[in-house]
Design an enzyme around this catalytic site. Structure first.
Site, mmCIF file in Angstrom:
data_model
loop_
_atom_site.group_PDB
_atom_site.id
_atom_site.type_symbol
_atom_site.label_atom_id
_atom_site.label_comp_id
_atom_site.label_asym_id
_atom_site.label_seq_id
_atom_site.Cartn_x
_atom_site.Cartn_y
_atom_site.Cartn_z
ATOM 1 N N SER B 10 0.888 -1.218 -0.118
ATOM 2 C CA SER B 10 -0.056 -0.132 0.078
ATOM 3 C C SER B 10 1.082 1.207 0.033
ATOM 4 C CB SER B 10 -0.906 -0.128 1.284
ATOM 5 O OG SER B 10 -0.042 0.009 2.269
ATOM 6 N N GLY B 11 2.152 1.030 0.027
ATOM 7 C CA GLY B 11 3.078 2.301 0.329
ATOM 8 C C GLY B 11 3.155 2.728 -1.166
ATOM 9 N N TYR B 12 4.212 3.691 -1.296
ATOM 10 C CA TYR B 12 4.326 4.421 -2.491
ATOM 11 C C TYR B 12 5.249 3.338 -3.405
ATOM 12 C CZ TYR B 12 2.353 8.539 -1.339
ATOM 13 O OH TYR B 12 1.317 9.613 -0.733
ATOM 14 N N CYS B 147 17.727 5.593 -2.475
ATOM 15 C CA CYS B 147 17.403 6.318 -3.733
ATOM 16 C C CYS B 147 18.333 7.335 -3.703
ATOM 17 C CB CYS B 147 15.927 7.164 -3.689
ATOM 18 S SG CYS B 147 15.603 8.154 -2.100
ATOM 19 N N ASN B 322 13.148 8.526 -7.589
ATOM 20 C CA ASN B 322 13.282 7.920 -6.459
ATOM 21 C C ASN B 322 12.538 6.782 -6.172
ATOM 22 O OD1 ASN B 322 11.242 10.202 -6.012
ATOM 23 N ND2 ASN B 322 11.110 9.253 -4.103
#
Lengths: 355, 355, 355, 355
Positions: B10-12, B147, B322
């Site tokens: 569910s995260g980016y 990143c 990123n």
């Protein structure tokens, strides 16, 4: 494998055509033509294509014949160069406004000049797959609609076709800066344009003519430049005819667009993305359409309250990337239809979140 | 066809993994796991995946074994759940910081807590294809770098490996807001974060440890949050050892990265995109690297002038998205290497211009 | 009440001068001169001055003599028109770069052309109140420094003057788009410039010469265009001489700037605004300066960790609005000093939050 | 010199009140009250007030009586604490929605809860100087309107009052993120909110009730969150009654607002700033209003064409800074009227360009 060429390849729509076509498995990009940049590398104008595209720009005069010619040149140029274009593309996919309005009088009223290729006006198919798919299958001359027009037509079409809307509709369009092309006027400079809410067309925007033509509605349109490079969103406001509720509207839209590869119905009851939002469409060929009618969920957190009963108003919303579904992507979708390929071919990128 | 699962879906970074994996021809996404959203549709968290992804989130406890498990969970969670992760992924690709630093003392200094899976520290391969490709070919435990670290390592690596740089290097990193994940603190709200130039890590950013480890240089790093959602750019400043000119540097970088599918050398003499610019990399897996040393072209229009001769300083610049080359895309590139597929598979999107 | 005129009044610095001067209680704006817009209303170029300013632009040739003449014209124009300027302003406050560098050789190296008014070079006072206040009290020729130079000089000055820094310092400057003036090249268009991290001056930026001159340090400077219209931030990296800790630095800065009306020391241990942030300075005449040295507070939430002990490095940060403290506001502050008025007169606007 | 206090001083409207009041020559800020931040420095919440404000936050319970009390607290709190507020402010200027709608049934329909201070509803004067100036002169209880309501009422009022509009009007409002206050939900995070065109209130926004009440029109309102921190713009679409042309409209607006210190008529025929644009209003107390009706100037460059004759439609546009004329500045203007001071006192900042 067919050979295609892009005319006007140094512009923003041109660059987007190249990005998509270079990744398309059934075409070979034969030429990217630009008078201004002839002889220079394509990636000098489109830095995102570095290592992806090894072409240099061809001068338009040196452009030979191709299976498909995409014309991404300034408005009025396609009608002026019509003969040459038709010679160079067995299939011509025109992205200017020149052949979108078969009625010359309407063209002349909106563009302020006489049409210079009137005899060709009737030969172009309006390049919107959702409403002209069948004709596109054997069309050799395709005229791709304007970006804001595409969003508005797709937002209005199912309701209009089903006779659910009163004729008078207002369209409030919001558009990013890339819609005006590679431009370098002072008003388009970053310092002036950044953060703008510029009502640059308070009425009578030219895309109004296309929306009226394709939906049969009586459309009034305004357009505002907003803080974005890409992206178009339209808010269309009209009245429902008789006792139409949101469930009926939902069913109408789902039936109309249920099998469409690129038109999604986005009309949820809650959430930040409940209605079409262009920012998540950047780079994608989706057009999202949604609507709200009658009472809406209210309450303390959302700062809006139920209307006092059914009032018959409807808000219809559309969103897309003006350079993709509003231009280059839609043109490629038309080509896919014309050549019998799956419509999604080369257009699979779904967009990003967050962005 | 192999079966993969994403933990922390569910995260980016999780959403970006899903976007890429759903378009990957050789994998099937078996599960998208999220404790918080278990049972809800994946596209409720990632609206760009509407019509693209029909999955619902699985609870992590219900996650079975998969050929590849991507762990996109919060830092410290991978080391704490290490046993479980290893059971569920024949190949584990970890995107937390937990296994990037084989030296436990360094980890503990930068993360402020004892490492809870010290015995596993030596088993992970550092997931940067450009510098660890060979080991990745048969790695079953891969730790994907941070990143900003990725951008800096790739910008510095060829010069460092060739011994062209003095050890002391400063890295000034700029990063978009998505780098801090789905967060909802006041400082991350739009009103506070918008337009910021927030020097949130004036020194000692944790990625410093990775850059030092991988380049052998003595790195000092600062990080600034800038107005962007996606994108990282690093400016690395160092001194050249002895009589090294830009031509030598260029040759070194071209030789090192000439065959790389995703690392481009961007070091032109003029133009708005002469050096790496993250905005055109959104969604792409490219990392662009460039450099400038000694005299630069001056003159009235550019507002900068030639330095007074060779001074031995070099500025090395790196840029990437990123969430892609700085996370999900790089992880998929590692998987492609591990399974012997062409490295570009599923990662073809080149980025947009303008945007 | 004195009479002042602005030359170059249609530009961004010119407009900002008008905004400030029209609200200044001791001056009357006698003329706003612009060759390009002569005869047109001032608010046609500066829409924020509608209802505030009833002037029309004067042609520069029609400009009479004034008590103070502000020259906000392009670089090189002040030296070329020096005679005329001196005739028209009893006090001349020049905002071009032409008289900032008393050493003609340095000027010529950085600007690439011979200086055309060498005999006047020594007559101008460097218009930075914090470092030249005493000379400004009776200066009739004032040369206002560049925007990035002002931020960097103010960030470095106390440490440099106190001998706390080693000579070698690098300055990494970030600047909004208004710094390049009313410009309309393609590279400055919104579509290209929006969201940029454009390293437009990787080395040798012209402001480097001013910083070197005023601090006595050996400065290497790079400049990046960032997503903002207004705002400059500089990150200056150097090494402390001997055993200097942050407390010593803090005391030095507070002593130096404690009585300054517009230079604030912002060097807190935590918070989103712990270090200078230009966005809250828009419209204000503040320059915020701060610094960090040695170990910083780490921990899981901030993503940065303590350095391994004192390493002698210092990061010094400055921020300002490039059109105000970096130009027009600073010029008015100089005028206030010259005429013996309180320095804050006309410059009270503190900036906005949030913005 | 009167003593004033701000309740809810840690919020965005509260901070803006402090910024303005601290620069106001006739008032002394006696207290800035915040339950959450009691005891902390005011500039820890409002970094723009560093060196400008030396106050610490008072706990609301410790707040004594003041000549004027500004209540910038959450909606529903003013009606719940009404007794206490009235004790503490000889003049109470309330910025919540609680006393804007004298009709309790309307309040309850839009806010979804019963009104808890019905007996006080009739005692408040609607705090809009342009339409209620006379009553404000001796008002001790003032209810400041909502930000979007203020823009829409001012855009519509002259035409509505003169009977030039048909009753049915739609209002399409666009608003920056600060309008939802210091909030930290995920949907308000930078990554999600940045670049948004979020139709968060497709119908029935609460400000609709205020606009209807004050203009007597039948208003339908939608609201979209756009990419900005500050700023509101409303596009109001209606039909003119009978043969009203733009000249008549212009004369009506000029007569109505000709002497207003803060409401400007901006309705030019060309230029990027021909219609109200919020970005140049940040920090200012101006509300700009404009309109377009019937044929507009067309032609190739503007991309819009003349309508086919008079169609009776009118677009009326309003713009303001939601925290200033849409809140704090308007409240101070009301205070100035109440105490007989010139209305511009403390509100002189004209806004910035470019920004």
């Amino acid at each position: 494998m067919i050979r295609v060429a892009v005319l006007g390849a140094s512009g923003y729509i041109g660059g987007e055509l190249l990005r998509i076509l270079l990744g398309h498995p059934h075409v070979e990009v034969g030429a990217a033509a630009s008078a201004r940049l002839a002889g220079r590398r394509v990636d000098s104008a489109h830095p995102n294509l570095r290592s992806v595209c090894d072409l240099t720009f061809t001068h338009p005069d040196d452009l030979g014949a191709h299976d498909v010619l995409f014309a991404a040149i300034p408005h009025l140029e396609s009608m002026r160069q019509a003969e040459a274009l038709l010679e160079r593309g067995r299939v011509l996919i025109d992205l200017t406004a020149d052949f979108r309005l078969p009625d010359a009088a309407t063209f002349e009223r909106y563009y302020g000049v006489p049409h210079e290729a009137r005899d060709l006006l009737g030969e172009f198919v309006f390049g919107l797959p959702e409403t002209h798919r069948k004709e596109l299958r054997d069309a050799d001359r395709i005229s791709v609609p304007g970006c804001m027009a595409t969003a508005a037509i797709l937002a209005l079409h199912p309701a209009a076709e089903a006779g659910l809307l009163e004729p008078a509709v207002s369209v409030d369009a919001r558009t990013g800066s890339s819609g005006s092309g590679r431009s370098s006027g002072l008003a388009d400079s970053h310092s002036e344009r950044s953060g703008a809410l510029r009502v640059f067309a308070p009425s009578g925007h030219r895309h109004e003519a296309e929306i009226t033509q394709e939906t049969g509605l009586d459309v009034t349109m305004s357009a505002t430049g907003i803080e974005a490079v890409r992206g178009v969103q339209v808010l269309c406001r009209g009245r429902l005819r008789g006792p139409v509720d949101e469930a009926r509207l939902r069913e109408t839209y789902r039936r109309c667009y249920g099998d469409e590869p690129f038109t999604r119905v986005v009309a949820r009851r809650r959430g930040a993305y409940r209605l079409p939002e262009p920012k998540i469409l950047s780079g994608s060929n989706f057009c999202d359409v949604g609507f709200v009618t009658g009472p809406v969920p209210g309450g303390g957190t959302t700062l809006h309250a139920p209307r006092n009963g059914e009032d018959g108003q409807a808000l219809l919303v559309g969103a897309l990337d003006n350079l993709v579904k509003g231009g280059a992507g839609n043109a490629v979708q038309c080509m896919n239809i014309r050549f019998g390929w799956p419509e999604r071919t080369g257009l699979e990128f779904p967009g990003l979140h967050p962005i």
